[in-house]
Structures are given as structure tokens and as C-alpha cells.
Design a protein around this motif. Sequence first.
Motif, PDB file in Angstrom:
ATOM      1  N   GLY B   5       0.831  -1.210   0.000  1.00  0.00           N
ATOM      2  CA  GLY B   5       0.000   0.000   0.000  1.00  0.00           C
ATOM      3  C   GLY B   5       0.861   1.254   0.000  1.00  0.00           C
ATOM      4  N   ILE B   6       1.952   1.202   0.755  1.00  0.00           N
ATOM      5  CA  ILE B   6       2.858   2.361   0.804  1.00  0.00           C
ATOM      6  C   ILE B   6       3.519   2.551  -0.561  1.00  0.00           C
ATOM      7  CG2 ILE B   6       5.017   3.183   1.844  1.00  0.00           C
ATOM      8  CD1 ILE B   6       3.916   2.007   4.492  1.00  0.00           C
ATOM      9  N   SER B   9       1.139   4.248  -2.763  1.00  0.00           N
ATOM     10  CA  SER B   9       1.035   5.675  -2.446  1.00  0.00           C
ATOM     11  C   SER B   9       2.202   6.448  -3.045  1.00  0.00           C
ATOM     12  CB  SER B   9       1.013   5.898  -0.934  1.00  0.00           C
ATOM     13  OG  SER B   9      -0.073   5.243  -0.359  1.00  0.00           O
ATOM     14  N   ILE B  10       3.400   5.853  -3.007  1.00  0.00           N
ATOM     15  CA  ILE B  10       4.567   6.530  -3.596  1.00  0.00           C
ATOM     16  C   ILE B  10       4.363   6.687  -5.104  1.00  0.00           C
ATOM     17  CG2 ILE B  10       7.057   6.357  -4.033  1.00  0.00           C
ATOM     18  CD1 ILE B  10       7.255   4.725  -1.389  1.00  0.00           C
ATOM     19  N   GLU B  12       1.592   6.796  -6.751  1.00  0.00           N
ATOM     20  CA  GLU B  12       0.530   7.781  -6.984  1.00  0.00           C
ATOM     21  C   GLU B  12       1.110   9.193  -6.939  1.00  0.00           C
ATOM     22  OE1 GLU B  12      -3.030   6.109  -4.887  1.00  0.00           O
ATOM     23  OE2 GLU B  12      -3.302   8.241  -4.384  1.00  0.00           O
ATOM     24  N   ALA B  13       1.954   9.437  -5.923  1.00  0.00           N
ATOM     25  CA  ALA B  13       2.558  10.762  -5.761  1.00  0.00           C
ATOM     26  C   ALA B  13       3.493  11.076  -6.935  1.00  0.00           C
ATOM     27  CB  ALA B  13       3.309  10.841  -4.442  1.00  0.00           C
ATOM     28  N   GLU B  17       3.075  14.201  -9.557  1.00  0.00           N
ATOM     29  CA  GLU B  17       4.142  15.179  -9.762  1.00  0.00           C
ATOM     30  C   GLU B  17       4.586  15.194 -11.236  1.00  0.00           C
ATOM     31  OE1 GLU B  17       4.963  17.392  -7.576  1.00  0.00           O
ATOM     32  OE2 GLU B  17       6.432  18.286  -8.959  1.00  0.00           O
ATOM     33  N   VAL B  31      12.807   8.491  -1.088  1.00  0.00           N
ATOM     34  CA  VAL B  31      11.922   8.423   0.081  1.00  0.00           C
ATOM     35  C   VAL B  31      12.783   8.290   1.327  1.00  0.00           C
ATOM     36  CG1 VAL B  31      10.167   7.004   1.235  1.00  0.00           C
ATOM     37  CG2 VAL B  31      10.023   7.387  -1.218  1.00  0.00           C
ATOM     38  N   LEU B  72       8.303   9.393   7.227  1.00  0.00           N
ATOM     39  CA  LEU B  72       7.997   8.579   6.036  1.00  0.00           C
ATOM     40  C   LEU B  72       7.632   9.588   4.953  1.00  0.00           C
ATOM     41  CD1 LEU B  72       7.528   5.868   4.644  1.00  0.00           C
ATOM     42  CD2 LEU B  72       5.275   5.770   5.676  1.00  0.00           C
ATOM     43  N   ASP B  73       8.689  10.179   4.375  1.00  0.00           N
ATOM     44  CA  ASP B  73       8.488  11.344   3.516  1.00  0.00           C
ATOM     45  C   ASP B  73       9.048  11.127   2.113  1.00  0.00           C
ATOM     46  OD1 ASP B  73       7.407  12.614   5.690  1.00  0.00           O
ATOM     47  OD2 ASP B  73       9.200  13.772   6.166  1.00  0.00           O
ATOM     48  N   LEU B  74       8.371  11.751   1.165  1.00  0.00           N
ATOM     49  CA  LEU B  74       8.892  11.819  -0.196  1.00  0.00           C
ATOM     50  C   LEU B  74       9.861  12.988  -0.244  1.00  0.00           C
ATOM     51  CD1 LEU B  74       5.520  11.493  -2.059  1.00  0.00           C
ATOM     52  CD2 LEU B  74       7.438   9.941  -2.373  1.00  0.00           C
ATOM     53  N   ILE B  77      11.762  13.672  -6.825  1.00  0.00           N
ATOM     54  CA  ILE B  77      11.700  12.741  -7.955  1.00  0.00           C
ATOM     55  C   ILE B  77      12.657  13.237  -9.034  1.00  0.00           C
ATOM     56  CG2 ILE B  77       9.335  11.955  -7.530  1.00  0.00           C
ATOM     57  CD1 ILE B  77       8.431  13.505  -9.947  1.00  0.00           C
TER      58      ILE B  77
END
Lengths: 222, 82
Positions: B5-6, B9-10, B12-13, B17, B31, B72-74, B77
Motif C-alpha cells: 500500500g505504501i 502511495s509513492i 501515486e505521488a 508530480e 523516500v 515517512l516522507d517523499l 523525484i
Amino acid sequence: MTRVPLEQKVLSENDRAAAELREQFRASGTLCLNIIGSPGCGKTALLEKTLAAMDPYARVAVLTGDIQTDADAQRLGRYGFPARQITTGGACHLDARMIVRSLSGWLTGDVDLLFIENVGNLVCPTSYDLGEHAKIVVLSAAEGEEKPLKYPGIFYKSELMVLSKVDLLPYVPFDRELAIRNARATNPAIEVVEVSATTGQGIDGWLQWIARRRSAAGLRVS
Amino acid sequence: MHEFGIAQSILEAVRTEAAKHPGARAVKVGVRIGPMAGVDRESLSFCFQAAAEMDGDAGLALELEEGASDELDLKYIELEEP
């Protein structure tokens, strides 16, 4: 090649839903507690004892998460308070969007206290903000006192550790002082209450903790 | 096992972007994970690869950095511009 800096949470979608829930809880004056622990640590039994001890007119509700079955909602529904099951169908944790969906159109009035019983798991629920006021970790005397060191994340994020099944202490090789020391090595600020859902020992202390937490959240003490 | 799931989410982000840069292709995402985040790095890398392949983004790399506490941060990219 261009590097674009990003400063955002990986779970920003979840956090948006959690912020929505937090606002909803603030507006309705609801204290929301997110209860997390391994399968079999006694989360449901603790909640049963808690609901049984409540004033029948208290405005309390419970959401309970499991991968399958509505067995817990049935157990918790016997105490005269609204209890609803969230069946995740495979997911090992609850996320904020599941809570938003479950609350939508469910309760007919505001509640003062909402318990969320998370899916039995010491790891995955740690990462998900459900808009709660506090995460609470339940550790039973039937587990190992080294759990806080093996699964530090949840002990780090919890305000309170409920040490459950303390009626078993004379019969199991569980060192309660070591368990508490291990929890505080991970999170020096963690509070501890010791309870037995079987004998009722410590339930008063747990209810007092909830009342103190309500007033710390600036909510009316009922 | 919430790492899948994580990973999603990455991705998706990254898609959100990358969509702001028409024609560009995301090649790497950074990350940062803290020791208290409750996320297993190895498992996340494995899931990320699988999720990226499923989405047809097999060329996208995940770089994990050591973060603080429950971070737990982006962080960034990297885009390949046309």
C-alpha cells in the motif's frame, strides 16, 4: 535529468482524510482512541469490560476492524452502544478513508467517545493516522516482555500502553517491570495501565486515564 | 504487510508530480524512512518494484534514505525531460 524536490508525506492522501476526521471529532466534541495490539492480546475483551462499566446513557461508539467476520462487532454490540465492524478483506490495518466511509451516515447523534479497535497487528497500523487523539498499544502478559524492543514503532507512537491479562502474571514467565522498562526505552513518555478484563482489575485506572485524556483534549469530562 | 500500500502511495505521488511536467518521465523517487516508521525497507523495495511493473513503470527506481524517528516522507523525484 531534473531533480524535483518534494516535501510531502508518503501517506499524504491518508493524512488528508485523517485531517478531515480530526476536524469532525473536534466539531462533535468526540475523543477518539485508536487501539492497537497483536491478535489475541485482549483488545476486544478490554473494550467489552469498558463498555460494561460505562453509564448506559454515555455517548460511546466502537468501530472494530478485522480482516474477516463481524464477530467482534457482535461481541461489542451486546452492551447497548453502537458497534460497527469494518471488514478489511485482506488489509492488515485500518486507514483513514475506511473510517470516513464507516462513520458516514452511521451514528444518529454526536458521541463523546469513539473507540477504534484496529486490526490485530503490531506493525502496519502504526503508519496510519486515523485522526485519533491518541494511539493506545495493548500488550498482554501472555506475550513477551521484549515486544516493545522488537516492534518499537507502535510503542513510540502510543501515548499509553495497556498491559492486559495481568491476572495471568502468577502463572506465566512474564516480567512486567522489564516490559515497562522496554516500552519506556522506546518512548520515555509512554504511560502504563495494568488491567485484567477477566477480573476487572485496573479497569478503573483505565477509565480514569480516558477521562484525563478527554480533559487534556479540551473536551468536556462526562 | 502494508508495504505494498505504501509503494502504491509513492507511485501515486510520482504520477501526480510527473503530470505537472508534460513529456517528462520519472526515473527515480527518493523516500526517507525513519526507524520508528514501522516500514520494512527491504519489503518496501520489493513491493515497489512489483507495483511499478504492474503499472508499466518498471524503469522507475526507488532510493531509500535513512530518516529520523517516524519520518515517512517523499524527498524528490528525478525526471528525464524530452
